[in-house]
Design a protein around this motif. Structure first.
Motif, mmCIF file in Angstrom:
data_model
loop_
_atom_site.group_PDB
_atom_site.id
_atom_site.type_symbol
_atom_site.label_atom_id
_atom_site.label_comp_id
_atom_site.label_asym_id
_atom_site.label_seq_id
_atom_site.Cartn_x
_atom_site.Cartn_y
_atom_site.Cartn_z
ATOM 1 N N UNK A 114 49.919 64.677 50.032
ATOM 2 C CA UNK A 114 50.343 65.808 50.829
ATOM 3 C C UNK A 114 49.479 67.031 50.553
ATOM 4 N N UNK A 115 48.297 66.837 49.990
ATOM 5 C CA UNK A 115 47.380 67.941 49.799
ATOM 6 C C UNK A 115 46.647 68.205 51.098
ATOM 7 N N UNK A 116 46.999 69.268 51.756
ATOM 8 C CA UNK A 116 46.355 69.624 53.009
ATOM 9 C C UNK A 116 45.544 70.886 52.800
ATOM 10 N N UNK A 117 44.424 70.980 53.482
ATOM 11 C CA UNK A 117 43.564 72.151 53.402
ATOM 12 C C UNK A 117 43.795 73.024 54.624
ATOM 13 N N UNK A 118 43.156 74.192 54.617
ATOM 14 C CA UNK A 118 43.305 75.122 55.745
ATOM 15 C C UNK A 118 42.902 74.478 57.066
ATOM 16 N N UNK A 119 41.861 73.654 57.020
ATOM 17 C CA UNK A 119 41.351 73.055 58.251
ATOM 18 C C UNK A 119 42.250 71.945 58.791
ATOM 19 N N UNK A 120 43.133 71.417 57.973
ATOM 20 C CA UNK A 120 44.024 70.349 58.416
ATOM 21 C C UNK A 120 45.055 70.914 59.386
ATOM 22 N N UNK A 121 45.162 70.307 60.571
ATOM 23 C CA UNK A 121 46.151 70.821 61.534
ATOM 24 C C UNK A 121 47.577 70.588 61.036
ATOM 25 N N UNK A 122 48.462 71.458 61.449
ATOM 26 C CA UNK A 122 49.870 71.347 61.063
ATOM 27 C C UNK A 122 50.482 70.118 61.743
ATOM 28 N N UNK A 123 51.431 69.506 61.067
ATOM 29 C CA UNK A 123 52.077 68.320 61.632
ATOM 30 C C UNK A 123 52.764 68.658 62.958
ATOM 31 N N UNK A 124 52.681 67.746 63.918
ATOM 32 C CA UNK A 124 53.439 67.947 65.160
ATOM 33 C C UNK A 124 54.941 67.891 64.864
ATOM 34 N N UNK A 125 55.742 68.485 65.718
ATOM 35 C CA UNK A 125 57.197 68.533 65.468
ATOM 36 C C UNK A 125 57.833 67.167 65.217
ATOM 37 N N UNK A 126 57.396 66.139 65.914
ATOM 38 C CA UNK A 126 57.973 64.815 65.739
ATOM 39 C C UNK A 126 57.685 64.271 64.335
ATOM 40 N N UNK A 127 56.471 64.432 63.854
ATOM 41 C CA UNK A 127 56.105 63.983 62.507
ATOM 42 C C UNK A 127 56.808 64.825 61.440
ATOM 43 N N UNK A 128 56.932 66.122 61.715
ATOM 44 C CA UNK A 128 57.634 67.002 60.779
ATOM 45 C C UNK A 128 59.105 66.593 60.681
ATOM 46 N N UNK A 129 59.717 66.266 61.806
ATOM 47 C CA UNK A 129 61.119 65.832 61.801
ATOM 48 C C UNK A 129 61.283 64.552 60.982
ATOM 49 N N UNK A 130 60.315 63.623 61.092
ATOM 50 C CA UNK A 130 60.362 62.400 60.288
ATOM 51 C C UNK A 130 60.292 62.735 58.799
#
Length: 115
Positions: free
Chosen positions: A1-17
């Motif tokens: 779950x290490x994300x960098x600034x350039x990594x796009x934010x999770x879409x709502x469906x993936x975030x809900x999962x």
């Protein structure tokens, strides 16, 4: 779950999962912890099942004990379970809110200090 600034934010469906996965884990942890308390209060504290559930629930949520423990073993169990419950309750809250905190930090572009 290490994300960098350039990594796009999770879409709502993936975030809900992700939220559901963390919520399920937190619920399992709470249920397991409640089970420990119920069994301990029933077998060590010699309370009936309903009183055991009530006592364990009250301790687990930080409200405090309901029934007085008569034996030394029951008092030691109640003391240990109270300390255990405090840690578990706070851990469960942290686990449940972790995806929201992570998303907020990602939205605000907060990175690790050591990067």
């Amino acid at each position: 779950m290490n994300q960098r600034k350039a990594t796009p934010i999770l879409p709502p469906k993936e975030f809900a999962k992700r939220v559901i996965k963390y919520a399920v884990f937190a619920t399992i942890l709470l249920a397991f912890s409640l089970g420990i308390g119920v069994l301990g209060y029933h077998y060590i504290g010699t309370l009936n099942w309903i009183d055991s559930i009530y006592n364990a629930s009250m301790i687990l949520t930080g409200m405090g004990p309901v029934d007085e423990m008569k034996t030394d073993a029951a008092k030691l169990f109640a003391s240990s379970y109270a300390i255990f419950s405090g840690v578990i309750f706070l851990s469960t809250v942290a686990i449940f809110f972790a995806p929201f905190a992570h998303r907020l930090m990602h939205l605000l572009r907060i990175e690790d200090i050591d990067n």
